[in-house]
Design an enzyme around this catalytic site. Structure first.
Site, PDB file in Angstrom:
ATOM      1  N   GLY A  39     -30.446   6.865  44.647  1.00  0.00           N
ATOM      2  CA  GLY A  39     -30.170   7.186  43.227  1.00  0.00           C
ATOM      3  C   GLY A  39     -31.234   7.596  42.163  1.00  0.00           C
TER       4      GLY A  39
ATOM      5  CB  ILE B  58     -33.113   3.922  38.214  1.00  0.00           C
ATOM      6  CG1 ILE B  58     -32.769   4.442  36.920  1.00  0.00           C
ATOM      7  CG2 ILE B  58     -34.188   2.769  37.927  1.00  0.00           C
ATOM      8  CD1 ILE B  58     -31.870   3.457  36.144  1.00  0.00           C
TER       9      ILE B  58
ATOM     10  CE  LYS C 165     -26.107   7.432  36.625  1.00  0.00           C
ATOM     11  NZ  LYS C 165     -27.446   7.698  36.395  1.00  0.00           N
TER      12      LYS C 165
ATOM     13  CB  SER D 166     -27.037  -1.833  30.960  1.00  0.00           C
ATOM     14  OG  SER D 166     -26.905  -1.091  29.821  1.00  0.00           O
TER      15      SER D 166
ATOM     16  CE1 TYR E 251     -22.926   1.007  34.423  1.00  0.00           C
ATOM     17  CE2 TYR E 251     -23.000   1.058  31.843  1.00  0.00           C
ATOM     18  CZ  TYR E 251     -23.710   0.751  33.162  1.00  0.00           C
ATOM     19  OH  TYR E 251     -25.143   0.906  33.485  1.00  0.00           O
TER      20      TYR E 251
ATOM     21  CE  LYS F 271     -24.425  -1.972  35.882  1.00  0.00           C
ATOM     22  NZ  LYS F 271     -25.173  -2.075  36.963  1.00  0.00           N
TER      23      LYS F 271
ATOM     24  CG  ASN G  58     -20.361  11.792  30.000  1.00  0.00           C
ATOM     25  OD1 ASN G  58     -19.597  12.384  29.488  1.00  0.00           O
ATOM     26  ND2 ASN G  58     -20.247  11.218  31.262  1.00  0.00           N
TER      27      ASN G  58
ATOM     28  CG  ASP H 161     -22.678   7.132  20.441  1.00  0.00           C
ATOM     29  OD1 ASP H 161     -22.294   6.562  21.491  1.00  0.00           O
ATOM     30  OD2 ASP H 161     -22.787   8.128  20.314  1.00  0.00           O
TER      31      ASP H 161
HETATM   32  P1  NAD Z   1     -27.376   6.452  40.331  1.00  0.00           P
HETATM   33  O1  NAD Z   1     -25.847   6.632  40.142  1.00  0.00           O
HETATM   34  O2  NAD Z   1     -28.093   7.568  40.236  1.00  0.00           O
HETATM   35  O3  NAD Z   1     -27.727   5.567  41.465  1.00  0.00           O
HETATM   36  C1  NAD Z   1     -26.904   4.399  41.890  1.00  0.00           C
HETATM   37  C2  NAD Z   1     -26.777   4.694  43.585  1.00  0.00           C
HETATM   38  O4  NAD Z   1     -25.828   3.686  43.856  1.00  0.00           O
HETATM   39  C3  NAD Z   1     -26.195   6.050  44.003  1.00  0.00           C
HETATM   40  O5  NAD Z   1     -27.165   6.631  44.899  1.00  0.00           O
HETATM   41  C4  NAD Z   1     -24.812   5.685  44.465  1.00  0.00           C
HETATM   42  O6  NAD Z   1     -24.806   6.633  45.444  1.00  0.00           O
HETATM   43  C5  NAD Z   1     -25.022   4.311  44.778  1.00  0.00           C
HETATM   44  N1  NAD Z   1     -23.821   3.744  45.025  1.00  0.00           N
HETATM   45  C6  NAD Z   1     -22.764   3.493  44.218  1.00  0.00           C
HETATM   46  N2  NAD Z   1     -22.018   2.487  44.430  1.00  0.00           N
HETATM   47  C7  NAD Z   1     -22.262   2.167  45.967  1.00  0.00           C
HETATM   48  C8  NAD Z   1     -21.594   1.127  47.033  1.00  0.00           C
HETATM   49  N3  NAD Z   1     -20.439   0.837  46.581  1.00  0.00           N
HETATM   50  N4  NAD Z   1     -22.329   1.196  47.986  1.00  0.00           N
HETATM   51  C9  NAD Z   1     -23.580   1.764  48.339  1.00  0.00           C
HETATM   52  N5  NAD Z   1     -24.151   2.727  47.302  1.00  0.00           N
HETATM   53  C10 NAD Z   1     -23.357   2.837  46.166  1.00  0.00           C
HETATM   54  O7  NAD Z   1     -27.534   5.286  38.814  1.00  0.00           O
HETATM   55  P2  NAD Z   1     -28.820   5.165  38.267  1.00  0.00           P
HETATM   56  O8  NAD Z   1     -29.053   5.632  37.007  1.00  0.00           O
HETATM   57  O9  NAD Z   1     -30.234   5.289  39.274  1.00  0.00           O
HETATM   58  O10 NAD Z   1     -28.667   3.703  37.996  1.00  0.00           O
HETATM   59  C11 NAD Z   1     -29.050   2.669  38.963  1.00  0.00           C
HETATM   60  C12 NAD Z   1     -28.436   1.200  38.483  1.00  0.00           C
HETATM   61  O11 NAD Z   1     -29.058   1.041  37.045  1.00  0.00           O
HETATM   62  C13 NAD Z   1     -26.960   1.161  38.294  1.00  0.00           C
HETATM   63  O12 NAD Z   1     -26.540  -0.240  38.860  1.00  0.00           O
HETATM   64  C14 NAD Z   1     -26.911   1.399  36.674  1.00  0.00           C
HETATM   65  O13 NAD Z   1     -25.506   0.884  36.356  1.00  0.00           O
HETATM   66  C15 NAD Z   1     -27.940   0.769  36.162  1.00  0.00           C
HETATM   67  N6  NAD Z   1     -28.294   1.227  34.885  1.00  0.00           N
HETATM   68  C16 NAD Z   1     -28.520   2.568  34.767  1.00  0.00           C
HETATM   69  C17 NAD Z   1     -28.823   3.042  33.448  1.00  0.00           C
HETATM   70  C18 NAD Z   1     -28.919   4.476  33.315  1.00  0.00           C
HETATM   71  O14 NAD Z   1     -29.082   4.854  32.275  1.00  0.00           O
HETATM   72  N7  NAD Z   1     -29.324   5.288  34.539  1.00  0.00           N
HETATM   73  C19 NAD Z   1     -28.978   2.290  32.189  1.00  0.00           C
HETATM   74  C20 NAD Z   1     -28.470   0.798  32.531  1.00  0.00           C
HETATM   75  C21 NAD Z   1     -28.151   0.282  34.114  1.00  0.00           C
HETATM   76  C1  UD1 Z   2     -25.097   5.412  27.189  1.00  0.00           C
HETATM   77  C2  UD1 Z   2     -24.079   4.263  27.262  1.00  0.00           C
HETATM   78  C3  UD1 Z   2     -24.944   2.907  27.951  1.00  0.00           C
HETATM   79  C4  UD1 Z   2     -25.299   3.406  29.212  1.00  0.00           C
HETATM   80  C5  UD1 Z   2     -26.476   4.695  28.731  1.00  0.00           C
HETATM   81  C6  UD1 Z   2     -26.986   5.109  29.993  1.00  0.00           C
HETATM   82  C7  UD1 Z   2     -22.124   4.490  25.772  1.00  0.00           C
HETATM   83  C8  UD1 Z   2     -21.548   3.900  24.532  1.00  0.00           C
HETATM   84  N1  UD1 Z   2     -23.385   3.733  26.230  1.00  0.00           N
HETATM   85  O1  UD1 Z   2     -25.918   4.810  25.895  1.00  0.00           O
HETATM   86  O2  UD1 Z   2     -24.081   1.888  28.194  1.00  0.00           O
HETATM   87  O3  UD1 Z   2     -26.518   2.469  29.694  1.00  0.00           O
HETATM   88  O4  UD1 Z   2     -25.606   5.623  28.393  1.00  0.00           O
HETATM   89  O5  UD1 Z   2     -28.246   5.831  29.642  1.00  0.00           O
HETATM   90  O6  UD1 Z   2     -21.791   5.405  26.143  1.00  0.00           O
HETATM   91  N2  UD1 Z   2     -25.719  12.030  21.993  1.00  0.00           N
HETATM   92  C9  UD1 Z   2     -25.557  13.414  21.321  1.00  0.00           C
HETATM   93  N3  UD1 Z   2     -25.029  14.495  22.062  1.00  0.00           N
HETATM   94  C10 UD1 Z   2     -24.800  14.128  23.197  1.00  0.00           C
HETATM   95  C11 UD1 Z   2     -25.087  13.294  24.000  1.00  0.00           C
HETATM   96  C12 UD1 Z   2     -25.666  11.985  23.167  1.00  0.00           C
HETATM   97  O7  UD1 Z   2     -25.843  13.651  20.267  1.00  0.00           O
HETATM   98  O8  UD1 Z   2     -24.312  15.337  23.953  1.00  0.00           O
HETATM   99  C13 UD1 Z   2     -26.350  11.037  21.396  1.00  0.00           C
HETATM  100  C14 UD1 Z   2     -25.613   9.694  21.291  1.00  0.00           C
HETATM  101  O9  UD1 Z   2     -24.500   9.830  20.177  1.00  0.00           O
HETATM  102  C15 UD1 Z   2     -26.757   8.866  21.158  1.00  0.00           C
HETATM  103  C16 UD1 Z   2     -27.687   9.398  21.927  1.00  0.00           C
HETATM  104  O10 UD1 Z   2     -27.741  10.851  21.656  1.00  0.00           O
HETATM  105  O11 UD1 Z   2     -27.206   8.565  19.723  1.00  0.00           O
HETATM  106  C17 UD1 Z   2     -28.086   8.831  23.311  1.00  0.00           C
HETATM  107  O12 UD1 Z   2     -26.739   8.907  23.887  1.00  0.00           O
HETATM  108  P1  UD1 Z   2     -26.656   8.486  25.536  1.00  0.00           P
HETATM  109  O13 UD1 Z   2     -27.791   9.382  26.163  1.00  0.00           O
HETATM  110  O14 UD1 Z   2     -25.072   8.975  25.795  1.00  0.00           O
HETATM  111  O15 UD1 Z   2     -27.110   7.109  25.913  1.00  0.00           O
HETATM  112  P2  UD1 Z   2     -26.218   5.842  24.798  1.00  0.00           P
HETATM  113  O16 UD1 Z   2     -25.075   6.178  24.131  1.00  0.00           O
HETATM  114  O17 UD1 Z   2     -27.374   4.937  24.471  1.00  0.00           O
END
Ligand code: NAD
Ligand code: UD1
Length: 337
Positions: free
Chosen positions: A10, A12, A84, A124, A149, A153, A198, A297
């Site tokens: 994935g 990260i 996620k 998160s 979600y 966490k 999103n 938000d």
């Molecule tokens: P991602 O979806 O790109 O990566 C997650 C990976 O896990 C994917 O490759 C998916 O195929 C795999 N996966 C999901 N369920 C599985 C299962 N049951 N068995 C095996 N593999 C599985 O997401 P990411 O953005 O890389 O996020 C990684 C982690 O960090 C997640 O736990 C996410 O919740 C957490 N996180 C992400 C963000 C963000 O904004 N991206 C923010 C805070 C926390």
């Molecule tokens: C969201 C999730 C958070 C998750 C994170 C991943 C919610 C409430 N929280 O955070 O749990 O860990 O994503 O990165 O959903 N915005 C716009 N237009 C858009 C999209 C976003 O204006 O089309 C604004 C939002 O209002 C916010 C900022 O951009 O102020 C960031 O939004 P987003 O990237 O979705 O992240 P979070 O809402 O911070």
């Protein structure tokens, strides 16, 4: 001795695997590819010139996951695997609890069986809920989460803490990420959301690439932000990946405990600041319209990253320009084919 990376294909996870391989670590990936593509595996190999084992396995599949532990000498786990999407979690709560919480329980059970008690977990900033202050420090503790979600966490953090109480030979790092953006500078790996995104940066990328007509800016009347649009602590995914290396180093040093760290820059940028930076750095247009606020938000929040700096020696080094440049570089070198 190997490091098992769940969800390592994935967004990260793949960047973290690159950093681990660059440091000559021996790694194994387990991923069921539910939200990633197998091409990323070859791309990681191309970037690093290193090889590793990949198992297409669901962490809920106890037998197959156990087999991975049986076949390898796994010393520690970095646990990214999880679903996620906040909105989807509201529609399908049971899938989220099953995948994230039950998946983690299965993993932990097998880790115990193989006496592997070192884990880094992807949490998160969402676990803080709405603490009534924009600057989130670890001591605030977990608040009331606003969607399934976030609750998964929070529950997993609690499970890990309880596990440590039951057996303090565990060695656990809980990393609370703020808003990861950007991509590897090679343009080979990055975030490629399916359908209409999103999150802000993936949405901007699709608008700049003319796949979507314009960005909806959710609200411009928030108090406490520079221009009234929402403000967040965006951090470069490569900095975030390096945070995991530092966390593992800390666990190696400490031997046991539960350590919780914010991973963020400590600075919040508004939506319009991000849009302007993206346009300027990449010389592209990002049309936008002011739209109503999005439900749930908050106006502004950002990390207090002091603890990670003091205890891990980790600081986010890449600024907003690099975040915007590398995000766009991934689009032009990959998403456009
Ligand atoms: P991602 O979806 O790109 O990566 C997650 C990976 O896990 C994917 O490759 C998916 O195929 C795999 N996966 C999901 N369920 C599985 C299962 N049951 N068995 C095996 N593999 C599985 O997401 P990411 O953005 O890389 O996020 C990684 C982690 O960090 C997640 O736990 C996410 O919740 C957490 N996180 C992400 C963000 C963000 O904004 N991206 C923010 C805070 C926390
Ligand atoms: C969201 C999730 C958070 C998750 C994170 C991943 C919610 C409430 N929280 O955070 O749990 O860990 O994503 O990165 O959903 N915005 C716009 N237009 C858009 C999209 C976003 O204006 O089309 C604004 C939002 O209002 C916010 C900022 O951009 O102020 C960031 O939004 P987003 O990237 O979705 O992240 P979070 O809402 O911070």
């Amino acid at each position: 001795m190997s490091i098992l990376v769940t969800g390592g294909v994935g967004y990260i996870g793949s960047h973290t695997v690159v950093e681990l391989l660059n440091r000559d670590e021996d790694i194994i990936i387990v991923d069921n590819l539910v939200n990633s593509k197998p091409e990323a595996i070859n791309r990681i190999k191309k970037i690093t010139g290193k090889d590793f084992k990949f198992y297409e396995v669901d962490i809920l599949d106890e037998k197959k996951l156990e087999n991975v532990f049986k076949e390898n000498n796994i010393e520690s786990v970095i646990h990214f695997a999880g679903l996620k999407a906040v909105g989807e979690s509201v529609e399908k709560p049971l899938e989220y609890y099953q995948n994230n919480v039950a998946g983690t329980l299965t993993l932990l059970k097998i880790m115990i069986k193989y006496n592997c008690k070192k884990i880094v977990f992807s949490s998160s900033a969402t676990v803080y809920g709405d603490p009534g202050t924009p600057k989130y420090i670890e001591e605030l503790g977990r608040g009331k989460t606003t969607n399934p979600y976030g609750t998964t966490k929070s529950m997993i953090e609690q499970i890990l803490e309880d596990l440590y109480i039951s057996d303090n030979s565990w060695n656990i790092a809980i990393l609370r990420y703020f808003n990861p953006v950007g991509a590897h500078e090679s343009g080979l790996i990055g975030e490629e959301p399916q359908g209409i995104p999103n999150n802000l940066m993936p949405f901007i990328m699709k608008v700049a690439n003319k796949e979507l007509d314009h960005l909806n800016v959710f609200g411009n009347d928030y108090e406490g932000t520079k221009d009234g649009t929402g403000a967040r602590d965006y951090l470069h995914v490569v900095d975030l990946a390096i945070g995991h290396i530092k966390a593992l180093e800390k666990l190696d040093k400490e031997k046991n405990g539960v350590f919780v760290y914010n991973l963020g820059t400590g600075t919040a940028y508004t939506v319009l600041e991000i849009v302007e930076a993206f346009k300027k750095v990449n010389n592209v247009d990002v049309p936008y319209k002011i739209a109503p606020r999005r439900n749930g938000d908050l106006a502004i929040y950002y990390a207090d990253p002091t603890k990670a700096e003091k205890e891990l020696g980790w600081v986010a080094k890449r600024g907003i320009e690099e975040m915007c440049r590398d995000s766009w570089n991934f689009v032009i070198s990959n998403m456009r084919g």
